[in-house]
Design an enzyme around this catalytic site. Structure first.
Site, short mmCIF file in Angstrom:
data_model
loop_
_atom_site.label_atom_id
_atom_site.label_comp_id
_atom_site.label_asym_id
_atom_site.label_seq_id
_atom_site.Cartn_x
_atom_site.Cartn_y
_atom_site.Cartn_z
N LYS A 28 -10.84 -10.96 16.88
CA LYS A 28 -12.01 -11.15 17.74
C LYS A 28 -12.68 -12.48 17.40
CE LYS A 28 -16.03 -8.45 19.19
NZ LYS A 28 -16.80 -7.27 18.88
N ILE A 29 -12.72 -13.36 18.39
CA ILE A 29 -13.17 -14.75 18.17
C ILE A 29 -14.27 -15.07 19.18
CG2 ILE A 29 -12.38 -17.17 18.25
CD1 ILE A 29 -9.50 -16.03 17.77
#
Ligand SMILES: O=P(O)(O)OC[C@H]1O[C@H](O[C@H]2O[C@H](CO)[C@@H](O)[C@H](O)[C@H]2O)[C@H](O)[C@@H](O)[C@@H]1O
Length: 862
Positions: A659-660
């Site tokens: 998750k960025i």
């Protein structure tokens, strides 16, 4: 779909205006007989069957011109070079009289106009019998509007509009057939709500110049030149005559030109026609690229035979061309099996609307060539043809409108209806009870009673009642009313006043299981949760899976906030995962305290993440430190490190997402990771530019926070995207998700879209069809407890789907290949603020985790 009943009831309105004495009745009967005979004779002839006005010229045999010649003769250059005779030879066996061209030409100048009386419900005189009979067969689409829209409920309307005589009035000079600005506005409005195409006999470029609206699809030359949307349809894409091209805005389109090989022949015939008719006063020849129009509107009737003979003599040398009749125009076109009807089918297929029962095509046209389209809709029992005519004519249409002014009125009515219907759907979905005794119906009822409209109200369904209340200015909008007094059940017809106090129970009988929870499986009835789960994966938004049994999650995210949650609870199944991380020897040996802390954090995330992969069937997303949000290489290093740790404890890569945050640097990192086969989850998306760039990067999951965008809009201004959504009456959060979804699907990106920060059930209903919805347990519980009655199922129609995304129009700026500059320019203040705030909050949580780890490290057993 059965149109028959509708037609019948639509006709009843006209019965009122056609109360005849016995002689009238006789006249009607004989007219009906005549109509039938005419139809029969037409069907027997192997020629192009054009409708003719119902007047005395119909008694002559209506034969058209050349029969369809099979296109067996190969197209040869010899055909082009044939020099047509310069002068007509009167009396020759195959002259225009023998082929009845003249009859057809005369029939295109009908005398008997529909009197206003026939439409206006005042008693007709005897001479109006023909018109009345005709209007019984083809009722006014305005008068029958409610019947048309009653079929359209729950369906997607696709609109097809002819140009000349439909959107613009017929004028003497074809180059001056301008459309009024009012009509343009009406077409623009209607195209905002329904996919709309213009299908004209004109060449495509010319009709586009007249209409000038980019949001439409255009088919010129009687459908032989179609510019349609880029589509997934194999049928369309694999068609040999279909090529990929770009429109004037540089947008990708499909160009379909089945008669391309005829262009030189058409040019040659055009030149001969211009040359040979130049001596005929008033004659005008128009090159429509794949066909030629020979206008005789301004030619003296005595010279019609001359112009007809001239055209006849030229085209008889071209067996692969045929002639059709239009309004004071002879149309020369290729003998190919393609017409406006085929164009409608092609466009429906291109738009992904051809294999669905919930699509209602409506075609409006005035000319004989429009009959091919009417016929397709009628024969396939698919939709409605509406003939624009002020004279009685035999037609394959279902309804009629008298002229372009009525067409405009009809288009406006469609828009009004659509808006009202959307409001009604909104009303029906608003289901958060505030007080069971006070509900929307009671309020509307009271308002209308107070304003003297009560007697009208008692027999009408509530949505109609609200409409009246709004038009009488008793109520400004149902939404405004609902904001204060929310509805407690799906609205149906107005109940008797005595029912007011018992409604919630009556409409929502709660079926309780022994545990007190409603279960659709136990009861055999379906719930709202079942309905929405049919279209979208519903992901329960839990912090530490405390409700695992009631709402087993399908996927999970491991983040600083989850670590904090685990640490704050006395006993959870994940606690040991954190303790093991803090006891890790590899980290323990690191001297630099910052590097050591980062090592602990990574291990804790991975250990908890690994436990989660055993609990959920889907993927587990691991949060990447928000402090790296603007550092592509930092993100890459972090992800590779997390992956290494996961692989050490044998968690397969396909179970993982990373998750960025969707900064430009985060999106770049996503692009590079995806190219290595590592799945990324781009989060903190609050603008279209972020969503589109993330899709172009190939992110596996894109997450949009609906409620955050909405909250921002409540307290701020100045964001163009948010303001555009508000201007068109949309919720900015929902509008962003819808746009992103349509972009991803219309342009074939692989990304899955996730909607988070869901605030109420309405949010979920508005987004059904999206890949994932992350919803709080409270809302899920409420969905689970709401039983759907069989007749309410339509309320849960899928809102987002790949096929409906094809109708969504994007501007040129939105379709760019995003780079850092365009991204930075396009991202508005809303996304900037929300991204900044999100990063700050994630960073704070990570720091809190580090502080906590600092306090409890070394744990007692190390
Ligand atoms: O399919 P359409 O869009 O209805 O086009 C059919 C023909 O329309 C135009 O001609 C007709 O309108 C002219 C302007 O009002 C009028 O002068 C003429 O008499 C009508 O036949 C157009 O010029 C033709 O090329 C089209 O084929």
């Amino acid at each position: 779909m059965h149109f028959g009943d509708d037609k019948f009831s639509g006709s009843l309105h006209l019965m009122d205006c056609c109360t005849h004495n016995s002689s009238d009745k006789k006249t009607l009967k004989s007219i009906e007989k005549l109509d039938t005979m005419d139809l029969k004779s037409k069907h027997a002839a192997p020629v192009l069957t054009d409708p003719v006005p119902i007047n005395k010229c119909r008694l002559s045999i209506h034969s058209s011109i050349l029969p369809y010649s099979p296109p067996a003769v190969s197209f040869s250059a010899v055909l082009y070079s044939m020099t047509p005779r310069k002068k007509p030879i009167p009396g020759k066996r195959d002259d225009v009289r023998a082929t009845s061209w003249l009859d057809s030409m005369k029939c295109s100048s009908p005398r008997k106009k529909l009197s206003k009386a026939a439409n206006n419900e005042s008693p007709p005189d005897e001479n109006d019998a023909v018109c009345c009979s005709w209007l019984l067969k083809y009722p006014s689409a305005l008068i029958s509007f409610e019947h048309i829209t009653s079929y359209a409920k729950g369906k997607r309307i696709a609109l097809f509009l002819d140009y000349d005589g439909t959107l613009s009035p017929i004028v003497n000079d074809p180059d001056s057939a301008f459309m009024s600005n009012a009509m343009r506005d009406a077409v623009r409005d209607v195209a905002d709500y329904f996919p709309t195409a213009i299908i004209s006999g004109r060449c495509r470029d010319k009709v586009y110049k007249f209409v000038g609206l980019t949001q439409l699809y255009y088919a010129g030359s009687h459908g032989m030149d179609i510019m349609g949307p880029v589509t997934n349809s194999v049928l369309v894409n694999d068609h040999p005559n279909c090529i990929r091209s770009t429109d004037k805005q540089g947008k990708g389109v499909n160009l379909f030109q089945p008669a391309r090989e005829f262009i030189p022949m058409i040019d040659e015939v055009f030149r001969s026609l211009v040359e040979n008719t130049k001596g005929i006063k008033g004659a005008n020849v128009e090159n429509n690229k794949f066909c030629v129009s020979v206008h005789y509107r301004l030619v003296d009737e005595n010279n019609w035979s001359t112009i007809a003979q001239c055209v006849h003599d030229i085209i008889k040398e071209y067996p692969r061309l045929r002639l059709t009749h239009g309004r004071k125009v002879l149309e020369v076109r290729p003998v190919i099996n393609w017409d406006k009807g085929k164009a409608v089918e092609f466009l429906l297929e291109s738009l992904g609307l051809s294999h669905s029962d919930d699509v209602l095509p409506i075609y409006i046209g005035d000319d004989r060539t429009d009959e091919d389209a009417f016929k397709v809709l009628r024969e396939q029992n698919r939709g409605y043809g509406i003939l624009v005519s002020s004279v009685p004519k035999e037609s394959n249409a279902f309804y009629s409108l008298r002229d372009p002014t009525e067409v405009m009125e009809f288009l406006k009515s469609l828009v009004r209806w659509k808006k009202t219907w959307s409001n009604r759907e909104e009303l029906e979905r608003w289901q958060h009870p505030v007080s069971p005794q006070v509900d929307i119906e009671l309020i509307a009822y009271t308002l209308l009673s107070a304003s003297g409209l009560f007697s009208v109200a008692t027999t009408l369904p509530l949505w109609k009642l609200l409409e009246i209340a709004m038009s009488a200015s008793v109520l400004s909008s149902p939404t405004s009313l609902l904001q204060n007094r929310r509805c407690s059940f799906p609205i149906r017809s107005l109940p008797h006043p005595q029912h007011f106090l018992i409604k919630p129970q009556r409409f929502f009988p709660k079926t309780q299981s022994s545990t007190g929870n409603t279960s659709s499986l136990e009861t055999g009835v379906s719930t709202e949760l079942d309905a929405v789960s049919e279209f979208s994966e519903i992901v329960p938004d839990t912090v530490v899976f405390d409700d695992f049994d009631r709402f087993p999650p399908t996927a999970a995210t491991v983040s600083s906030s989850l670590l904090l949650g685990i640490c704050s609870l006395p006993d959870t199944k994940f606690k040991s995962a954190i303790e093991t991380a803090l006891a890790d020897g590899e980290c323990y040996l690191m001297e630099d305290s910052r590097v050591r802390m980062s090592c602990f954090l990574n291990k804790a995330l991975v250990n908890v993440g690994a436990d989660l992969t055993k609990l959920v069937p889907g993927r587990v997303s691991t949060e990447v430190d928000a402090r790296l949000a603007y550092d592509t290489h930092g993100i890459l290093r972090k992800v590779h490190e997390l992956m290494r740790l996961y692989s050490e404890i044998e968690v397969p890569l396909e179970r993982l997402l990373f998750k960025i945050p969707a900064t430009w640097q985060g999106i770049e990192a996503s692009r590079l990771l995806e190219s290595e086969g590592i799945q990324t989850h781009l989060t903190s998306v609050h603008s279209f530019s972020q969503a589109a760039a993330a899709a172009q990067a190939g992110a596996s999951v894109i997450q949009i926070f609906v409620g955050r965008v909405r909250d921002w809009a409540r307290n701020h201004s100045g964001d163009p995207e948010v303001e555009a959504a508000c201007r068109s009456g949309e919720d900015p959060g929902l509008a962003l998700v819808t746009k992103a979804y349509n972009y991803i699907h219309k342009h074939g990106h692989k990304s899955k879209l996730m909607a988070a920060a869901i605030c109420n059930k309405q949010d979920i209903f508005s987004l059904t069809g999206i890949d994932y919805i992350v919803a709080p347990l409270k809302i899920l519980q409420s969905l689970k407890e709401s039983i759907i009655l069989p007749d309410e199922k339509y309320s849960f129609a899928r809102r987002l789907s790949p096929s409906s995304s094809m109708m969504y129009n994007f501007s040129e700026e939105e379709l760019v290949k995003w780079d850092q500059l365009s991204f930075a320019t396009a991202i508005g203040p809303a996304a900037e603020d929300l991204l900044g705030a999100g990063l700050e909050s994630y960073t704070k949580q990570t720091r809190r985790v580090e502080e906590l780890f600092g306090k409890i490290w070394p744990p007692p057993n190390v």
